[in-house]
Design an enzyme around this catalytic site. Structure first.
Site, PDB file in Angstrom:
ATOM      1  N   ASP A  19       0.856  -1.191   0.000  1.00 48.72           N
ATOM      2  CA  ASP A  19       0.000   0.000   0.000  1.00 48.72           C
ATOM      3  C   ASP A  19       0.886   1.232   0.000  1.00 48.72           C
ATOM      4  OD1 ASP A  19      -2.681   1.294   0.288  1.00 48.72           O
ATOM      5  OD2 ASP A  19      -1.745   2.054   2.111  1.00 48.72           O
ATOM      6  N   GLU A  21       1.219   5.378   0.021  1.00 48.57           N
ATOM      7  CA  GLU A  21       0.511   6.585   0.440  1.00 48.57           C
ATOM      8  C   GLU A  21       1.154   7.764  -0.267  1.00 48.57           C
ATOM      9  OE1 GLU A  21      -2.197   6.481   2.143  1.00 48.57           O
ATOM     10  OE2 GLU A  21      -2.037   4.391   2.768  1.00 48.57           O
ATOM     11  N   ASP A  79      -2.098   1.753  -6.873  1.00 47.23           N
ATOM     12  CA  ASP A  79      -0.712   1.568  -6.422  1.00 47.23           C
ATOM     13  C   ASP A  79       0.204   1.044  -7.532  1.00 47.23           C
ATOM     14  OD1 ASP A  79      -0.878   1.741  -3.172  1.00 47.23           O
ATOM     15  OD2 ASP A  79      -2.683   0.821  -4.005  1.00 47.23           O
ATOM     16  N   HIS A 137      -5.590   5.291   5.873  1.00 43.63           N
ATOM     17  CA  HIS A 137      -4.562   5.971   5.069  1.00 43.63           C
ATOM     18  C   HIS A 137      -3.186   5.969   5.738  1.00 43.63           C
ATOM     19  CE1 HIS A 137      -7.685   7.072   2.301  1.00 43.63           C
ATOM     20  NE2 HIS A 137      -8.348   7.640   3.265  1.00 43.63           N
ATOM     21  N   ASP A 142      -3.068   0.029   6.789  1.00 43.84           N
ATOM     22  CA  ASP A 142      -3.846  -0.452   5.645  1.00 43.84           C
ATOM     23  C   ASP A 142      -3.397  -1.858   5.250  1.00 43.84           C
ATOM     24  OD1 ASP A 142      -5.230   1.927   5.663  1.00 43.84           O
ATOM     25  OD2 ASP A 142      -4.412   2.674   3.770  1.00 43.84           O
TER      26      ASP A 142
END
Length: 167
Positions: A19, A21, A79, A137, A142
């Site tokens: 994940d 960000e 992603d 987030h 996550d």
């Protein structure tokens, strides 16, 4: 006591939960969303260095062996379809083949549960009666939620398949 039903075998030996960000993709996103501030990224390895470390880790763990089936898992396609290839193109870096196929957990969940999780992880956790872990987030939180959702779906007999289209 009733015997538990056997969990069907998966198509992959390893699921690699990922994940990213970002706070710079859209003007309306602010650091308050992710909790990431400039001081946290200053002095950290570059994307090129991180990708080299990922490749070293993949080799060390035996994940580059063709007989070992592994696949990345993300919550959405952004992603690995948008963020990583776009950033690599911008920096003139190659994208490793193992990043070019993945499982979008939202798609897998919708196949398993029959409904699309409009609010992503929050909806998937709610739909599976799971407690949300940590802060939304937050990349590491996550990832923990993605893994927890996958584990729950697998225990319910769902078999995960690649959802990305080859490119």
């Amino acid at each position: 006591m009733a015997a538990m039903a056997a969990i069907p075998p998966q198509r992959y030996h390893y699921f690699l939960v990922l994940d990213f960000e970002a706070t710079c993709d859209k003007p309306q996103i602010h650091p308050q969303l992710t909790g990431i501030i400039q001081g946290m990224v200053d002095g950290q390895p570059s994307l090129q260095q991180v990708l080299e470390r990922v490749d070293e880790w993949m080799a060390k763990e035996g994940l580059l062996d063709p007989s070992v089936k592994s696949i990345f898992v993300t919550c959405g396609d952004w992603d690995l379809k948008v963020m990583l290839p776009g950033q690599c193109q911008y920096l003139g870096l190659p994208v490793a083949d193992y990043f070019k196929q993945w499982i979008n957990l939202k798609k897998a969940y919708s196949f398993a549960m029959g409904s699309w999780p409009k609010n992503g992880l929050l909806d998937m956790n709610k739909g599976l009666s799971l407690q949300h872990i940590g802060r939304p987030h937050s990349g590491i939180d996550d990832c923990k939620n993605i893994a927890n959702i996958m584990k729950t779906l697998a225990h319910r007999g769902f078999i995960f398949k690649q959802t990305s289209k080859p490119f």
